[in-house]
Design an enzyme around this catalytic site. Structure first.
Site, PDB file in Angstrom:
ATOM      1  N   VAL A  65       0.831  -1.195   0.000  1.00  0.00           N
ATOM      2  CA  VAL A  65       0.000   0.000   0.000  1.00  0.00           C
ATOM      3  C   VAL A  65       0.873   1.254   0.000  1.00  0.00           C
ATOM      4  CG1 VAL A  65      -0.197   0.136   2.533  1.00  0.00           C
ATOM      5  CG2 VAL A  65      -2.051   1.040   1.096  1.00  0.00           C
ATOM      6  N   CYS A  66       0.378   2.320  -0.663  1.00  0.00           N
ATOM      7  CA  CYS A  66       0.982   3.652  -0.568  1.00  0.00           C
ATOM      8  C   CYS A  66      -0.182   4.622  -0.352  1.00  0.00           C
ATOM      9  CB  CYS A  66       1.817   3.978  -1.808  1.00  0.00           C
ATOM     10  SG  CYS A  66       0.873   4.043  -3.347  1.00  0.00           S
ATOM     11  N   LYS A  67      -0.099   5.836  -0.843  1.00  0.00           N
ATOM     12  CA  LYS A  67      -1.198   6.781  -0.630  1.00  0.00           C
ATOM     13  C   LYS A  67      -2.386   6.475  -1.531  1.00  0.00           C
ATOM     14  CE  LYS A  67      -2.450  11.678  -0.668  1.00  0.00           C
ATOM     15  NZ  LYS A  67      -3.562  11.499   0.239  1.00  0.00           N
ATOM     16  N   MET A  93      -3.864   4.121   0.876  1.00  0.00           N
ATOM     17  CA  MET A  93      -4.328   4.509   2.214  1.00  0.00           C
ATOM     18  C   MET A  93      -5.502   5.475   2.143  1.00  0.00           C
ATOM     19  SD  MET A  93      -2.863   2.761   4.535  1.00  0.00           S
ATOM     20  CE  MET A  93      -3.486   3.671   5.963  1.00  0.00           C
TER      21      MET A  93
END
Length: 114
Positions: A65-67, A93
């Site tokens: 996961v990232c932004k 996220m």
């Protein structure tokens, strides 16, 4: 290997608790992590993943996961090339938070996603 060849999953479909055989790898930068992250996530910034592979359980059910999903997809592509099975978290996220999933901070302050 194109992005369409790799697996991805909406944030709302992920297990909330990441323990044991399930790993949520957060590849955002340190400042993003410090403002808020999923409980139990493993934090390795994207540019550090190659040098910190030993921290990632190759046998785990691995979600990255990232932004919003761009950096994590690049990491999933990299991991796939070196023999890991990893799944990208669609929407990152931002989607995790929007789905009402828990977000915490290590210092106990109010968490938010930057």
């Amino acid at each position: 290997m194109s992005a369409s060849d790799l697996s991805s999953v909406p944030a709302a479909e992920l297990p909330v608790e990441t323990t044991g055989s399930v790993v949520l790898l957060d590849v955002r930068e340190d400042d993003e992590w410090q403002h808020g992250h999923a409980p139990g996530a493993l934090h390795i910034p994207m540019n550090e993943v190659p040098s910190r592979l030993g921290e990632i359980d190759q046998d785990a059910e691995l979600y990255v996961v990232c932004k919003v999903g761009g950096r994590s997809m690049q990491v999933v592509q990299y991991l796939a090339r070196i023999g890991y099975e990893a799944t990208n978290v669609d929407g990152g996220m931002d989607a995790w938070h929007a789905a009402g999933r828990p977000v915490v901070r290590d210092d106990g302050a109010e968490a938010r996603i930057l």
